[in-house]
Write a protein that holds these residues in place. Sequence first.
Motif, PDB file in Angstrom:
ATOM      1  N   SER A   1       0.838  -1.203   0.000  1.00  0.00           N
ATOM      2  CA  SER A   1       0.000   0.000   0.000  1.00  0.00           C
ATOM      3  C   SER A   1       0.865   1.242   0.000  1.00  0.00           C
ATOM      4  CB  SER A   1      -0.915  -0.001   1.233  1.00  0.00           C
ATOM      5  OG  SER A   1      -1.724   1.142   1.267  1.00  0.00           O
TER       6      SER A   1
ATOM      7  N   SER B   1      -2.287  -1.843   4.889  1.00  0.00           N
ATOM      8  CA  SER B   1      -2.823  -0.632   4.266  1.00  0.00           C
ATOM      9  C   SER B   1      -2.317   0.599   5.004  1.00  0.00           C
ATOM     10  CB  SER B   1      -4.357  -0.665   4.304  1.00  0.00           C
ATOM     11  OG  SER B   1      -4.908   0.523   3.783  1.00  0.00           O
TER      12      SER B   1
ATOM     13  N   GLN C   1      -8.019  -3.006   5.371  1.00  0.00           N
ATOM     14  CA  GLN C   1      -8.002  -1.704   4.704  1.00  0.00           C
ATOM     15  C   GLN C   1      -8.413  -0.616   5.686  1.00  0.00           C
ATOM     16  OE1 GLN C   1     -11.279  -0.762   2.346  1.00  0.00           O
ATOM     17  NE2 GLN C   1     -10.377   1.057   1.414  1.00  0.00           N
TER      18      GLN C   1
ATOM     19  N   THR D   1      -9.401   3.743   5.491  1.00  0.00           N
ATOM     20  CA  THR D   1      -9.645   4.880   4.603  1.00  0.00           C
ATOM     21  C   THR D   1     -10.229   6.026   5.418  1.00  0.00           C
ATOM     22  OG1 THR D   1     -10.774   5.614   2.596  1.00  0.00           O
ATOM     23  CG2 THR D   1     -11.943   4.019   3.955  1.00  0.00           C
TER      24      THR D   1
ATOM     25  N   CYS E   1     -13.866  -3.841   0.418  1.00  0.00           N
ATOM     26  CA  CYS E   1     -13.309  -2.505   0.651  1.00  0.00           C
ATOM     27  C   CYS E   1     -14.454  -1.525   0.846  1.00  0.00           C
ATOM     28  CB  CYS E   1     -12.410  -2.064  -0.515  1.00  0.00           C
ATOM     29  SG  CYS E   1     -13.207  -2.169  -2.118  1.00  0.00           S
TER      30      CYS E   1
ATOM     31  N   SER F   1     -11.143  -4.014  -5.629  1.00  0.00           N
ATOM     32  CA  SER F   1     -10.870  -2.629  -5.221  1.00  0.00           C
ATOM     33  C   SER F   1     -11.960  -1.728  -5.767  1.00  0.00           C
ATOM     34  CB  SER F   1      -9.501  -2.185  -5.739  1.00  0.00           C
ATOM     35  OG  SER F   1      -9.422  -2.430  -7.140  1.00  0.00           O
TER      36      SER F   1
END
Length: 750
Positions: free
Chosen positions: A420, A461, A542, A544, A588, A629
């Motif tokens: 990542s 990630s 993951q 974000t 994700c 993804s």
Amino acid sequence: MEGSRGNVQKTDQKAGMRKGREKTANKREKDDKEEEQDQLINFNNKPAEKDEDDEDLSDSEDSVYSGLEDSGSDSEEGDDKDVEEGSNDDEDKKSPDQQALVKMNKKKEGGVIEGKEEKKEDEYEHDTSDEEDIRNTVGNIPMEWYKDFPHIGYNLDGKKIFKPIRNKDELDDFLDKMENPDYWRTVHDKQTGSDIVLSDEQVELVNRLQRGQFGDLRFNEYEPSVDFFSNDVMIHPVTNRPADKRSFIPSLIEKEKVSKLVHAIKMGWIKPRRVEDDSKTRYYDLWANEDSSILARHKMHLPAPKIRLPGHEESYNPPPEYLFTDEERALWEQQDPSDRKLPFVPKKFSSLRQVPAFPRFIHERFERCLDLYLCPRQRKMRVNVNPEDLIPKLPKPKDLQPFPTTQSLVYKGHSGLVRSISVSPSGQWLASGSDDGSVRFWEVCTSRCVKTVQVGGAVKSVAWNPNPSVCLLAVALESVVLILTHSLADKQVISSTERLLTAPLEEGPSEGSVTVVWSDVEGEELGQGIRLKIQHPKAVQQVTWHAKGDYLASVMPDHSSHLQVFIHQVSRRRSQNPFRKNKGLVQCVSFHPVRPYFFVATQRSVRIYNLVKQEMTKKLQANSKWISSMAVHPGGDHVICGSYDCRLAWFDLDLSTKPYKMLRHHKKAVRSVAYHRAYPLFASASDDGSVIVCHGTVYNDLLQNPLIVPVKVLRGHVITHDLGVLDVKFHPTQPWIFSSGADATIRLFT
């Protein structure tokens, strides 16, 4: 005198007796004849008994001589014989049918008179009239009308016919059913209100009717039919009745009908039947003779396909250049029959006598029949179109610049897979996480590694906080999410970051407090820049950030649990699980750049949730086996999804829940996709070692579809252990792209 008088009297007496006897005989003869005539006329009637005249004979004048008749004198016998003989002569004169009828009547009469033993049958003895058995004379009406009344109708005198007393309840009925052997054959008559026990004959009749048989045992349904008209020609007609007079005279009724029909046809009320065209059912050989009449009848006439004329290769002695070499023959045998230039192998013979029979003669004749049978019957105007004109006109890549074209820098330093990467909001710094357990910070322009943080595990990630006033980095490794401060910013940004991390906490348990644990870091880890640890129940794949930089989402794919997605608020150190149920294996997640929407990608679909209303607004079907993804367009109306089955799906959220475009440019699994924030570019990274950059123009006009044009394939990574490019990110301000691969390098394409 007296003696002579006495003799005279005796003679008178004898003469009177003789006259009386003759008179009686004549009368009997007359009666017999009358009887015979009556019998001939009424031979169907029963033999009449003695007439009243015969009965009264005993009381008449001649009855005195009745005793003399029975004395049996010779003269009487002779007379009787004469009478019988006479009657026999009369009978001989009659026809045989009449004689038989007379004999029958005599026998019947004799049986009635002589014996009187045969009793006359009573015609009313076997009378089976249904209506006399019915005591209820109410008629054929529904008996339900009287179910609430004590009577069941009225008799002929107008008095009520009362129902029989039935004091049975269900228990009595059950006992009767158990004990009475005739219960099964007992039927209740609604019309009379009584119970009737069926006899064996009636039960048998019901069984026969239920089996679909005839009620009468003696009826034979398979009797041979007797034809009235046989196949033999009869000599005499069935009826020889002369024709009627009316058959020779024209019928006035028919004349009137015909005149009406003629008038209706003249007036046009009745139209005559159309004569069917026989040409529809007439079959003919289309190519029998190619003359001008057929050409005139069929404007689009197509002539029969001609057989190809034989060439030199079909000769029995062809030139040597037409014979196959060994290589050509081997190639001919390997080819499919439809791909061969020739359907046979040319051969050479010294004379025509040595030429054998053609082995494919039947096949060729059959193929010729197929050519004629499958030939199109109509000539179609073919439009000569250049195939290149059918390809949509796409702009040239030169007109779509700028986009990354060349590899400029390589960032080396990691010893494991670089899974990542993330770019700072200013575009000056680059962070990378690797399987070697380190997070590195790079300066973009010089490819110099500024800082290395050892986190003690394989990094899955990394995500740079998009808020430019905060310098934070989220790192996911195993089941922990680390919040790092890298100090690669000015003092004002660092101080605002410190204020965010040291803000006072609000009291009250958070929704995820049971499963997620927030903790501060001390000692050596604090010196490296690690400020917070968020402990999760499962391994995190993951992380974000939200566009404002306060919220952070983490993904833990797990089939067995609904704890797959957590949303954390850094300022309050609170965590919550937004989903109560497991909707599939989450791959994700992503926040909408403008609106309060949350995108969750599972294996087959993408669900869009409204965080304010807390409900699902849309479900996108990716038409792929396994989504890997996802990236959201900066405008928020378009989404791209990469999948492990080498596809990239572009969704237009205003258009449909199905993909607007499916791109199949990669040969192997697509690992990562990304949108550029400022330029109309998007990219996809794959295990085939390439990064494909596409130009995707989104128009403000809702009626115009997005323009998607692949512009460049970027190569440079070395495929290691069947893994190629693992992550791809665009520079926030420049048309540059970063890619990290399994070869432990990061590459910048400008």
